[in-house]
Structures are given as structure tokens and as C-alpha cells.
Design an enzyme around this catalytic site. Structure first.
Site, PDB file in Angstrom:
ATOM      1  N   ARG A  50      42.759  36.982  34.443  1.00 52.30           N
ATOM      2  CA  ARG A  50      41.684  37.338  35.356  1.00 52.30           C
ATOM      3  C   ARG A  50      41.788  38.839  35.625  1.00 52.30           C
ATOM      4  O   ARG A  50      42.886  39.355  35.807  1.00 52.30           O
ATOM      5  CB  ARG A  50      41.818  36.584  36.675  1.00 52.30           C
ATOM      6  CG  ARG A  50      41.650  35.087  36.550  1.00 52.30           C
ATOM      7  CD  ARG A  50      41.744  34.434  37.915  1.00 52.30           C
ATOM      8  NE  ARG A  50      41.573  32.991  37.820  1.00 52.30           N
ATOM      9  CZ  ARG A  50      41.545  32.178  38.873  1.00 52.30           C
ATOM     10  NH1 ARG A  50      41.679  32.680  40.087  1.00 52.30           N
ATOM     11  NH2 ARG A  50      41.388  30.878  38.718  1.00 52.30           N
ATOM     12  N   ASP A  52      39.933  41.961  38.099  1.00 50.67           N
ATOM     13  CA  ASP A  52      39.087  42.134  39.267  1.00 50.67           C
ATOM     14  C   ASP A  52      37.894  43.033  38.968  1.00 50.67           C
ATOM     15  O   ASP A  52      37.831  43.702  37.937  1.00 50.67           O
ATOM     16  CB  ASP A  52      39.904  42.741  40.416  1.00 50.67           C
ATOM     17  CG  ASP A  52      40.938  41.768  40.952  1.00 50.67           C
ATOM     18  OD1 ASP A  52      40.728  40.556  40.818  1.00 50.67           O
ATOM     19  OD2 ASP A  52      41.958  42.224  41.503  1.00 50.67           O
ATOM     20  N   ARG A 199      48.402  47.262  41.190  1.00 50.69           N
ATOM     21  CA  ARG A 199      47.733  48.166  42.132  1.00 50.69           C
ATOM     22  C   ARG A 199      48.603  48.414  43.368  1.00 50.69           C
ATOM     23  O   ARG A 199      48.604  49.522  43.928  1.00 50.69           O
ATOM     24  CB  ARG A 199      46.371  47.592  42.519  1.00 50.69           C
ATOM     25  CG  ARG A 199      45.362  47.631  41.369  1.00 50.69           C
ATOM     26  CD  ARG A 199      44.125  46.794  41.651  1.00 50.69           C
ATOM     27  NE  ARG A 199      43.431  47.261  42.846  1.00 50.69           N
ATOM     28  CZ  ARG A 199      42.399  46.622  43.383  1.00 50.69           C
ATOM     29  NH1 ARG A 199      41.963  45.472  42.829  1.00 50.69           N
ATOM     30  NH2 ARG A 199      41.800  47.103  44.452  1.00 50.69           N
TER      31      ARG A 199
END
Length: 246
Positions: A50, A52, A199
Site C-alpha cells: 500500500r 499513501d 516518513r
């Protein structure tokens, strides 16, 4: 039935990540539309990860079963006729029947790009975080080495019950921070990643560069298992899924 693995690259700026969303454009939706135009069916496709909204991919892998007879090496050319300019199929091959783009993956590599200059670059807008304060990549690299090895990365994960359950241990096999001109790049490879892990690591290393954290504090932050001890979550635009390992 054949099992095919397709490799794509994409610019994530205009998409709400890989996975199909009810009210937002996604890379998966565009991929499925192009694939339907080529093979005339909608197989159950498996993405390797996945990503973002706003995150890019230099390498992203998708697997699916099909009884269509198109040669694997012709499939990328056919799909690129129908994919938008922001997505490109760059390869395809047949894989064993039990191969799964996500669960057969042995690891991934991400990079995070930081434009470290007083003035923004319009050609890197959306592709690198603009950070105008001076960065010492040597200090950031020293701090980054503390992430090497197998740890519980709870402190470096945004907890989302829909995305993250169970064991929060991951093994980072390589991590470094390097500069090329005004571009500072974090590269990190691991056997898997938690939600927003790269991140948050980036935001924490920026805190080290600002003097808000010491490089030698990283081990204690890892052991704390407390998200509030780490730095902020860096914006998505500098993040790229760079390589997928099978």
C-alpha cells in the site's frame, strides 16, 4: 490459467495511493481499467504494497491470474496505450502459480528525497521535501545507523487498526543518508515496513539535524515503544518505493 507479474512506475501526486478508494482516484483503479482494455476481464490483482496519497513508486509490482494468451513481454506495451502518462508499465513475466506480489516479497527499499536549499525548485515540487535549514548529512547518517537490525518499531509507526495489527518487529538491512548537491536522500531497506515508518524515521532524523534530538538518543526512542518520543511524520511527496525484492 497463467500467473503474471507486472512491474510499473508511477507519479503519485494525482492519486490517493495505490488502493482503490470510494471517492478518490487511485493507481489500482487506473491499472485495472488499462488491464481490462487489454485482456477484456477484471482479474483479482495483488499489489506488492500500500502506498499513501502523494507517494511515488520507481518500482511497484502487481500479480494476477489470467487465461488470456497475450505474451508477457507484450503486455506492458499494450497496457501503456491505455495508462495515463503518470503511470507506466515497464515489465511483465510469468511466475509460479502460488506467487503473490505482496506475500512472496522478501523485502523493499524506500528512498526519501529532501531538497536542502534556501529556494524551492519548481521542477522538484511534489517530488522532494523542500527543507531550507542547513542539514548535516553526516550527523543524520550517524543517527540512521542506530536503526539497523531487528527492532520493535512501535515508536515509528502511525497506529491504524485497519492497516496495522500484530507484530511490530521489522528488520532494517541497510540505511544511509547521502548528499548529492542540494539533494539529501535517505535510503532504507527492510524485510517489511509499518504504516508511515519511513516518513517518521525521516522526521526523526530531521529533528536530529535541528539539534532537537541527539544521534545517540535513537536506541532509547526505539526501546520506548512510544510514538510520541520520535519526530514528526515527514510529508509524503519525498517518499518513493524504490525497489521490491523477491
Amino acid at each position: 490459467m497463467r500467473n503474471l507479474l507486472v512491474t510499473i512506475r508511477y507519479d503519485g501526486r494525482g492519486y490517493h495511493g495505490w488502493q482503490i478508494q470510494d471517492n478518490a482516484d487511485s493507481v489500482q483503479e487506473r491499472f485495472q481499467e488499462a488491464l481490462f482494455r487489454v485482456i477484456g476481464s477484471r482479474p483479482d490483482i495483488k499489489g506488492c504494497s500500500r502506498t499513501d496519497a502523494g507517494v511515488h513508486a520507481n518500482m511497484y509490482c502487481v500479480s494476477f491470474h489470467t487465461d488470456h494468451t497475450i505474451p508477457a513481454d507484450r503486455l506492458p506495451f499494450a497496457m501503456n496505450r491505455f495508462l495515463p502518462d503518470s503511470i507506466a508499465a515497464v515489465g511483465a513475466r510469468e511466475v509460479p502459480d502460488d506467487f503473490h506480489a505482496r506475500y512472496s516479497c522478501r523485502g523493499k527499499e524506500y528512498i526519501y528525497k529532501i531538497l536542502n536549499t534556501p529556494f524551492r525548485d519548481p521542477f522538484l515540487s511534489g517530488y522532494a521535501l523542500h527543507y531550507w535549514h542547513s542539514l548535516d548529512e553526516t550527523v543524520m547518517n550517524e543517527a540512521a545507523r542506530h536503526f539497523m537490525g531487528r527492532h520493535d518499531f512501535t515508536s515509528f509507526c502511525t497506529v491504524d487498526p485497519h492497516r496495522q495489527k500484530g507484530d511490530f518487529h521489522r528488520t532494517i538491512t541497510d540505511i544511509s543518508v547521502a548528499r548529492q548537491g542540494d539533494l539529501v536522500t535517505l535510503t532504507v531497506a527492510a524485510d517489511g515496513f509499518l504504516y508511515n515508518m519511513v516518513r517518521i524515521i525521516t522526521g526523526t532524523l530531521l529533528y536530529v539535524a535541528q539539534g532537537k534530538l541527539g544521534a545517540n538518543e535513537i536506541p532509547d526512542i526505539i526501546k520506548a515503544l512510544d510514538r510520541t518520543k520520535a519526530g514528526p511524520t515527514a510529508p509524503p511527496e519525498g517518499l518513493y518505493l524504490n525497489r521490491v525484492f523477491y
